[in-house]
Motif scaffolding. Structure first.
Motif, PDB file in Angstrom:
ATOM      1  N   UNK A  77      26.088  52.194  50.593  1.00 14.25           N
ATOM      2  CA  UNK A  77      26.813  53.380  49.704  1.00 14.25           C
ATOM      3  C   UNK A  77      27.005  54.625  50.747  1.00 14.25           C
ATOM      4  N   UNK A  78      27.987  55.376  50.542  1.00 11.91           N
ATOM      5  CA  UNK A  78      28.063  56.679  51.234  1.00 11.91           C
ATOM      6  C   UNK A  78      28.696  56.477  52.716  1.00 11.91           C
ATOM      7  N   UNK A  80      31.954  56.150  53.306  1.00 16.35           N
ATOM      8  CA  UNK A  80      33.433  56.290  52.913  1.00 16.35           C
ATOM      9  C   UNK A  80      34.003  54.993  52.746  1.00 16.35           C
ATOM     10  N   UNK A  81      35.493  54.953  52.684  1.00 14.83           N
ATOM     11  CA  UNK A  81      36.203  53.833  52.592  1.00 14.83           C
ATOM     12  C   UNK A  81      36.125  53.069  53.763  1.00 14.83           C
ATOM     13  N   UNK A  82      36.120  51.834  53.821  1.00 16.43           N
ATOM     14  CA  UNK A  82      36.184  51.132  54.850  1.00 16.43           C
ATOM     15  C   UNK A  82      36.663  49.881  54.808  1.00 16.43           C
ATOM     16  N   UNK A  83      38.231  49.798  54.360  1.00 14.03           N
ATOM     17  CA  UNK A  83      38.940  48.560  54.182  1.00 14.03           C
ATOM     18  C   UNK A  83      39.012  47.601  55.263  1.00 14.03           C
ATOM     19  N   UNK A  84      39.184  48.300  56.481  1.00 17.44           N
ATOM     20  CA  UNK A  84      39.205  47.125  57.638  1.00 17.44           C
ATOM     21  C   UNK A  84      37.878  46.372  57.758  1.00 17.44           C
ATOM     22  N   UNK A 124      31.599  50.046  46.428  1.00 15.46           N
ATOM     23  CA  UNK A 124      31.902  50.560  45.294  1.00 15.46           C
ATOM     24  C   UNK A 124      31.478  52.079  45.325  1.00 15.46           C
ATOM     25  N   UNK A 125      30.344  52.265  46.255  1.00 12.32           N
ATOM     26  CA  UNK A 125      30.195  53.695  46.051  1.00 12.32           C
ATOM     27  C   UNK A 125      30.040  54.370  47.319  1.00 12.32           C
ATOM     28  N   UNK A 126      31.506  54.882  47.994  1.00 11.15           N
ATOM     29  CA  UNK A 126      31.757  55.425  49.019  1.00 11.15           C
ATOM     30  C   UNK A 126      31.193  56.707  49.472  1.00 11.15           C
ATOM     31  N   UNK A 132      24.597  55.573  42.972  1.00 17.73           N
ATOM     32  CA  UNK A 132      24.264  54.152  42.495  1.00 17.73           C
ATOM     33  C   UNK A 132      23.243  54.357  41.390  1.00 17.73           C
ATOM     34  N   UNK A 133      23.466  53.916  40.082  1.00 18.49           N
ATOM     35  CA  UNK A 133      22.564  54.195  39.107  1.00 18.49           C
ATOM     36  C   UNK A 133      21.427  53.180  39.392  1.00 18.49           C
TER      37      UNK A 133
END
Ligand code: HEM
Length: 151
Positions: A77-78, A80-84, A124-126, A132-133
């Protein structure tokens, strides 16, 4: 057909070989090498294989002694977004399946579906690991997709 995806793959040794192939593919990939470039856990591949084995219906060695699903999500997590990077993670897994010779169906497509679902879960937790629970149930995968957690 074996009851679990883990057994169809060939048990602990086969899962370890697949995890090793994935890790090798990541290190050789221009995008995937970056997150693995810092010194990580010396038993990274073994821990990864234990998690994968449990997720695919094998023994619960990971959650019994190494960590729970929340712990693994927090590790990812943490960032950021990293689609590539996620797309490269899928490509490296496909290459690893080729490397260890997983071509039979429905094993190959079941592993591919599990992997895409898992890559999405890890992304799911960018914003922050703090999002994160705690105590999330371990996500197991069957021939029919995700197994609903026991209640
Ligand atoms: C974009 C995709 C991914 C990236 C960039 C990534 C990156 C990493 C990194 C950098 C580590 C730490 C390595 C170390 O300690 O040396 C790690 C650990 C781990 N990853 Fe991933 N990962 C990805 C996808 C996944 C997926 C899809 C799964 C599960 C199916 C997974 C399961 C794990 C586990 C179980 C660990 C070890 C946890 C422990 O040491 O207890 N990862 N990952």
């Amino acid at each position: 057909m074996p009851a679990t995806v883990y057994d169809a793959l060939g048990g602990d040794d086969a899962v370890l070989a697949l995890a090793r192939a994935w890790h090798t593919r990541c290190l050789a990939d221009p995008v995937m090498a970056h997150p693995f470039s810092h010194p990580g856990h010396p038993q990274h591949v073994e821990r990864l294989a234990a998690y994968w084995a449990e997720a695919l219906g094998g023994p619960d060695a990971y959650s019994a002694s190494m960590g729970d699903h929340s712990h693994v999500l927090r590790m990812h997590a943490g960032n950021g977004e990293h689609e590539e990077m996620d797309a490269r993670a899928v490509a490296c897994f496909e290459a690893a399946l080729d490397d260890v010779g997983v071509q039979d169906e429905p094993l190959r497509s079941t592993l591919e579906a599990w992997w895409r679902w898992s890559v999405d879960a890890m992304a799911a937790y960018p914003a922050s690991a703090a999002d994160v629970p705690g105590g999330l149930p371990f996500p197991r995968w069957s021939w029919d997709g995700p197994v609903a957690p026991a209640r």
